[in-house]
Design a protein around this motif. Sequence first.
Motif, PDB file in Angstrom:
ATOM      1  N   ARG A  19      49.596  37.590  46.372  1.00 44.82           N
ATOM      2  CA  ARG A  19      49.000  38.715  47.097  1.00 44.82           C
ATOM      3  C   ARG A  19      47.538  38.885  46.675  1.00 44.82           C
ATOM      4  N   ASN A  20      46.701  39.094  47.654  1.00 47.13           N
ATOM      5  CA  ASN A  20      45.276  39.346  47.437  1.00 47.13           C
ATOM      6  C   ASN A  20      45.090  40.848  47.238  1.00 47.13           C
ATOM      7  N   HIS A  21      44.784  41.259  46.003  1.00 47.07           N
ATOM      8  CA  HIS A  21      44.630  42.675  45.696  1.00 47.07           C
ATOM      9  C   HIS A  21      43.185  43.150  45.771  1.00 47.07           C
TER      10      HIS A  21
ATOM     11  N   SER B  54      42.978  34.944  52.572  1.00 49.40           N
ATOM     12  CA  SER B  54      44.005  35.636  53.343  1.00 49.40           C
ATOM     13  C   SER B  54      44.626  36.745  52.496  1.00 49.40           C
ATOM     14  N   ASP B  55      45.370  37.642  53.149  1.00 47.89           N
ATOM     15  CA  ASP B  55      46.081  38.682  52.405  1.00 47.89           C
ATOM     16  C   ASP B  55      47.119  38.078  51.476  1.00 47.89           C
ATOM     17  N   GLU B  56      47.699  36.961  51.876  1.00 41.49           N
ATOM     18  CA  GLU B  56      48.606  36.194  51.033  1.00 41.49           C
ATOM     19  C   GLU B  56      48.186  34.730  51.077  1.00 41.49           C
ATOM     20  N   PHE B  57      48.391  34.029  49.969  1.00 36.40           N
ATOM     21  CA  PHE B  57      48.015  32.620  49.926  1.00 36.40           C
ATOM     22  C   PHE B  57      48.884  31.908  48.900  1.00 36.40           C
ATOM     23  N   CYS B  58      49.023  30.606  49.042  1.00 37.89           N
ATOM     24  CA  CYS B  58      49.894  29.811  48.186  1.00 37.89           C
ATOM     25  C   CYS B  58      49.120  29.224  47.010  1.00 37.89           C
ATOM     26  N   VAL B  59      49.792  29.166  45.861  1.00 38.81           N
ATOM     27  CA  VAL B  59      49.175  28.634  44.646  1.00 38.81           C
ATOM     28  C   VAL B  59      50.212  27.811  43.879  1.00 38.81           C
ATOM     29  N   PRO B  60      49.866  26.600  43.430  1.00 38.01           N
ATOM     30  CA  PRO B  60      50.762  25.860  42.546  1.00 38.01           C
ATOM     31  C   PRO B  60      50.858  26.533  41.166  1.00 38.01           C
ATOM     32  N   VAL B  61      52.057  26.552  40.625  1.00 34.53           N
ATOM     33  CA  VAL B  61      52.317  27.159  39.318  1.00 34.53           C
ATOM     34  C   VAL B  61      53.104  26.159  38.479  1.00 34.53           C
ATOM     35  N   SER B  62      52.718  26.007  37.212  1.00 37.47           N
ATOM     36  CA  SER B  62      53.438  25.115  36.309  1.00 37.47           C
ATOM     37  C   SER B  62      53.215  25.597  34.879  1.00 37.47           C
TER      38      SER B  62
ATOM     39  N   ILE C  96      48.063  44.419  29.507  1.00 35.91           N
ATOM     40  CA  ILE C  96      46.612  44.536  29.628  1.00 35.91           C
ATOM     41  C   ILE C  96      46.184  45.888  29.055  1.00 35.91           C
ATOM     42  N   PRO C  97      45.298  45.912  28.065  1.00 31.91           N
ATOM     43  CA  PRO C  97      44.925  47.187  27.439  1.00 31.91           C
ATOM     44  C   PRO C  97      44.160  48.101  28.395  1.00 31.91           C
ATOM     45  N   ASP C  98      44.424  49.385  28.307  1.00 32.82           N
ATOM     46  CA  ASP C  98      43.630  50.352  29.055  1.00 32.82           C
ATOM     47  C   ASP C  98      42.173  50.271  28.589  1.00 32.82           C
ATOM     48  N   GLY C  99      41.259  50.374  29.531  1.00 33.95           N
ATOM     49  CA  GLY C  99      39.851  50.351  29.191  1.00 33.95           C
ATOM     50  C   GLY C  99      39.290  48.969  28.925  1.00 33.95           C
ATOM     51  N   SER C 100      40.090  47.913  29.164  1.00 32.16           N
ATOM     52  CA  SER C 100      39.607  46.554  28.907  1.00 32.16           C
ATOM     53  C   SER C 100      38.585  46.099  29.940  1.00 32.16           C
ATOM     54  N   GLY C 101      38.597  46.718  31.120  1.00 35.31           N
ATOM     55  CA  GLY C 101      37.724  46.274  32.193  1.00 35.31           C
ATOM     56  C   GLY C 101      38.295  45.133  33.008  1.00 35.31           C
ATOM     57  N   LEU C 102      39.448  44.596  32.577  1.00 33.27           N
ATOM     58  CA  LEU C 102      40.094  43.524  33.327  1.00 33.27           C
ATOM     59  C   LEU C 102      40.695  44.084  34.615  1.00 33.27           C
ATOM     60  N   SER C 103      40.509  43.360  35.713  1.00 33.82           N
ATOM     61  CA  SER C 103      41.090  43.804  36.976  1.00 33.82           C
ATOM     62  C   SER C 103      41.880  42.663  37.597  1.00 33.82           C
ATOM     63  N   ILE C 104      43.018  43.017  38.181  1.00 36.29           N
ATOM     64  CA  ILE C 104      43.910  42.028  38.788  1.00 36.29           C
ATOM     65  C   ILE C 104      43.428  41.734  40.199  1.00 36.29           C
ATOM     66  N   LEU C 105      43.088  40.475  40.439  1.00 32.14           N
ATOM     67  CA  LEU C 105      42.647  40.070  41.769  1.00 32.14           C
ATOM     68  C   LEU C 105      43.804  39.528  42.597  1.00 32.14           C
ATOM     69  N   ALA C 106      44.757  38.855  41.950  1.00 33.38           N
ATOM     70  CA  ALA C 106      45.868  38.264  42.698  1.00 33.38           C
ATOM     71  C   ALA C 106      47.073  38.112  41.778  1.00 33.38           C
ATOM     72  N   ASP C 107      48.265  38.284  42.376  1.00 36.25           N
ATOM     73  CA  ASP C 107      49.503  38.034  41.638  1.00 36.25           C
ATOM     74  C   ASP C 107      50.592  37.644  42.611  1.00 36.25           C
ATOM     75  N   SER C 108      51.757  37.287  42.042  1.00 34.81           N
ATOM     76  CA  SER C 108      52.907  36.883  42.838  1.00 34.81           C
ATOM     77  C   SER C 108      54.118  37.699  42.433  1.00 34.81           C
TER      78      SER C 108
ATOM     79  N   THR D 176      56.092  35.069  40.217  1.00 28.45           N
ATOM     80  CA  THR D 176      55.551  34.457  38.995  1.00 28.45           C
ATOM     81  C   THR D 176      54.480  35.297  38.310  1.00 28.45           C
ATOM     82  N   GLY D 177      54.248  36.518  38.780  1.00 30.94           N
ATOM     83  CA  GLY D 177      53.368  37.428  38.062  1.00 30.94           C
ATOM     84  C   GLY D 177      51.888  37.177  38.261  1.00 30.94           C
ATOM     85  N   LEU D 178      51.112  37.484  37.229  1.00 33.18           N
ATOM     86  CA  LEU D 178      49.656  37.458  37.332  1.00 33.18           C
ATOM     87  C   LEU D 178      49.135  36.062  37.637  1.00 33.18           C
ATOM     88  N   CYS D 179      48.095  36.037  38.462  1.00 31.30           N
ATOM     89  CA  CYS D 179      47.457  34.778  38.827  1.00 31.30           C
ATOM     90  C   CYS D 179      45.978  34.765  38.482  1.00 31.30           C
ATOM     91  N   LEU D 180      45.262  35.839  38.857  1.00 30.74           N
ATOM     92  CA  LEU D 180      43.805  35.824  38.742  1.00 30.74           C
ATOM     93  C   LEU D 180      43.313  37.166  38.224  1.00 30.74           C
TER      94      LEU D 180
END
Length: 312
Positions: free
Chosen positions: A171-173, A184-192, A202-214, A217-221
């Motif tokens: 999913r494209n977040h 696209s709103d959804e896209f395919c990714v190889p996982v291994s 992910i710690p609060d206040g880290s500044g990390l933002s989730i761009l895509a996940d499944s 299989t969870g977090l992607c980007l």
Amino acid sequence: MPIKIPDDLPAARALEAEGVVVMRETDAVRQDIRPLRIGLLNLMPNKISTETQVARLLGSSPLQVELTLVRMTDHVARNTPAEHMDAFYRPWSDVREERFDGFIVTGAPVERLPFEAVRYWAELCRVFDWTRSNVHSCLTICWAAQAAVYHFYGIPKRTLPHKAFGVFRHRNHAPASPYLRGFSDEFCVPVSRWTEVRREDIPDGSGLSILADSPETGLCLLSDPDRRSLHMFNHLEYDTATLADEYIRDAGAAVPAHYFPDDDPSKPPRNSWRSHAHLLFGNWISEIYRTTPFDPARIGEAESLTPSRPPS
């Protein structure tokens, strides 16, 4: 514009056969232009295959890219001929005084080891810290992405009950992110992988933002603006047959999900992620071009995050 790689690198012949424009070093020196300098710290066992995969995606950009192949200083590659490593790779200790517009760190087949048990872990930590001062933008892939967020944020990797293996819908977040421009709103990714980084760690206040996940299989980007980094936990760079090669190598392993037609390994797989792989790498290169300092000596400075005169 083409990608500049060493004249005799095997990837050059493969890419030229695919129609990718390759600039040989002998031609590049005649052009009065500053290419984007991209370093590739290649930790994958099949280094020649990984070189080709990454060079293909970097070479699809309209910008001229100069690729430098980098290895860990004291680690000896077991699956790539020593002649190849000596001819085309530079140890990190030799490039640490240089500056790069972009730097890529690949995955490695060590994910089930504790980070500190990896023989080159101490040097890799120095590499990650070095990117803060000598690299404008860093892209980490799979295990390297897990290693980076552990090093900088203390985020653990969690062992999965079974290997996440196949091609999964994501999913494209963040469609407004410059890195997901055109996705696209959804896209395919190889996982291994056998491990994962979890959203709740992910710690609060880290500044990390989730761009895509499944959902499967969870977090992607992850975007990491404080470290000028993009962390990809999966393998958009993979070739069509890479998962099939892994399946054959690991005889008796589970069939990669959603990969072979009808989940039948006797049928040739179809590539459902190629366009988004080109988009991600192209967007990353474009964002580097938009923001990197014209003067390479300023790479790594805080003010270099704002747009400046592009290379020309």
